[in-house]
Design an enzyme around this catalytic site. Structure first.
Site, PDB file in Angstrom:
ATOM      1  CG  ASP A  32       9.359  -2.898  -2.462  1.00 40.21           C
ATOM      2  OD1 ASP A  32       8.502  -3.450  -3.180  1.00 40.21           O
ATOM      3  OD2 ASP A  32       9.879  -3.442  -1.468  1.00 40.21           O
ATOM      4  CG  MET A  34       7.017   2.523  -2.960  1.00 40.93           C
ATOM      5  SD  MET A  34       6.530   2.427  -1.233  1.00 40.93           S
ATOM      6  CE  MET A  34       6.964   0.719  -0.873  1.00 40.93           C
ATOM      7  CG  HIS A  63       6.508  -4.272  -6.203  1.00 40.74           C
ATOM      8  ND1 HIS A  63       6.163  -4.542  -4.899  1.00 40.74           N
ATOM      9  CD2 HIS A  63       5.346  -3.984  -6.841  1.00 40.74           C
ATOM     10  CE1 HIS A  63       4.850  -4.425  -4.748  1.00 40.74           C
ATOM     11  NE2 HIS A  63       4.332  -4.070  -5.910  1.00 40.74           N
ATOM     12  CG  MET A 136       0.598  -5.970  -3.426  1.00 39.85           C
ATOM     13  SD  MET A 136       2.374  -6.020  -3.132  1.00 39.85           S
ATOM     14  CE  MET A 136       2.497  -5.342  -1.465  1.00 39.85           C
TER      15      MET A 136
HETATM   16  C1  DX5 Z   1       5.424  -3.012   0.459  1.00 41.13           C
HETATM   17  C2  DX5 Z   1       6.497  -3.616  -0.389  1.00 41.13           C
HETATM   18  C3  DX5 Z   1       7.124  -4.824   0.171  1.00 41.13           C
HETATM   19  C4  DX5 Z   1       7.772  -4.641   1.528  1.00 41.13           C
HETATM   20  C5  DX5 Z   1       7.553  -5.929   2.278  1.00 41.13           C
HETATM   21  O1  DX5 Z   1       4.655  -2.159  -0.304  1.00 41.13           O
HETATM   22  O2  DX5 Z   1       6.008  -3.946  -1.664  1.00 41.13           O
HETATM   23  O3  DX5 Z   1       8.034  -5.403  -0.746  1.00 41.13           O
HETATM   24  O4  DX5 Z   1       9.145  -4.369   1.487  1.00 41.13           O
HETATM   25  O5  DX5 Z   1       7.999  -5.762   3.575  1.00 41.13           O
HETATM   26  P1  DX5 Z   1       7.711  -6.837   4.716  1.00 41.13           P
HETATM   27  O6  DX5 Z   1       8.282  -8.136   4.259  1.00 41.13           O
HETATM   28  O7  DX5 Z   1       8.416  -6.257   5.892  1.00 41.13           O
HETATM   29  O8  DX5 Z   1       6.215  -6.896   4.891  1.00 41.13           O
HETATM   30 ZN    ZN Z   2       7.341  -5.121  -3.002  1.00 41.33          ZN
END
Ligand code: DX5
Ligand code: ZN
Length: 215
Positions: A32, A34, A63, A136
């Site tokens: 991830d 960000m 991502h 999502m």
């Molecule tokens: C949130 C991320 C996810 C996150 C999911 O923005 O994109 O990939 O890591 O975490 P869980 O599985 O704990 O909801």
């Molecule tokens: Zn993610």
């Protein structure tokens, strides 16, 4: 065939090598990225993906939760990403098309991601050229949030569109996926499950991965 992609967002970043090893029975590794703009959190960037690439042969599912992602496609591809997903809300359609074109040129798998507010039909202009659609099931930004039940409708609708226009395309869900929600998303048509806290929060991550795969 269901694929499980543990999200390293729930790993210990000071011991990332060990925590990647702990999920090596999974199919993919979900990374991830960000930027503090597209989402209110800052995580990791290109140099970390580069280090992960040296450490594992796992398929890297990256991502991108960043504004105007076309700017960074080549850099993440060079760092070793196998698949890149860009959010449809992160740029104008021309910017999204440019990002996908760059992925094609860099020979990485191409994906678009949808925030919960975005309708399934938003994938239509791109769907025929995609390898994966990411729906999502929480607001992007943080791990450990509660699964949004309403998103099952989006998953179902994206599955219909995939069957109609590009049956080879995978359908990934991300957010709040665990033993209680896995079967529902699989029934709705998901074939690729991201899980952060459900895997890293388990005493036995390999058993958690196997259980998710069974739904
Ligand atoms: C949130 C991320 C996810 C996150 C999911 O923005 O994109 O990939 O890591 O975490 P869980 O599985 O704990 O909801
Ligand atoms: Zn993610």
């Amino acid at each position: 065939m269901i694929k499980i992609a543990p999200s390293i967002l729930s790993a210990d970043f000071a011991d990332l090598g060990r925590d990647i090893q702990r999920v090596s029975s999974a199919d993919w590794l979900h990374v991830d990225v960000m930027d503090g703009c597209f989402v209110p959190n800052i995580t990791i960037g290109v140099p970390v993906v580069q280090s992960i690439r040296k450490h594992t042969d796992m398929f890297l599912d990256v991502h991108l939760m960043i504004e105007k992602p076309a700017r960074y496609i080549e850099a993440f591809a060079r760092a070793g990403a196998d698949l890149l997903s860009v959010h449809l809300e992160a740029d104008h359609p021309t910017g999204i098309a440019e990002a996908l074109k760059k992925m094609e040129a860099c020979r990485v798998k191409k994906a678009v991601a949808l925030r919960p507010i975005t309708k399934a039909e938003a994938v239509l202009p791109y769907l025929e050229g995609l390898d994966l659609v990411l729906v999502m099931t929480v607001e992007p930004g943080f791990g450990g949030q509660a699964f949004m039940e309403d998103q099952l409708n989006t998953v179902r609708r994206v599955r219909e569109l995939i069957e109609q226009y590009n049956p080879a395309c995978r359908l990934e869900v991300d957010g709040g996926i665990g033993p209680k929600t896995a079967s529902a998303v699989i029934a709705a048509g998901a074939d690729t499950l991201v899980a952060g806290s459900a895997v890293y929060g388990a005493d036995d991550p390999a058993a958690a991965i196997a259980a998710l795969r069974e739904g």
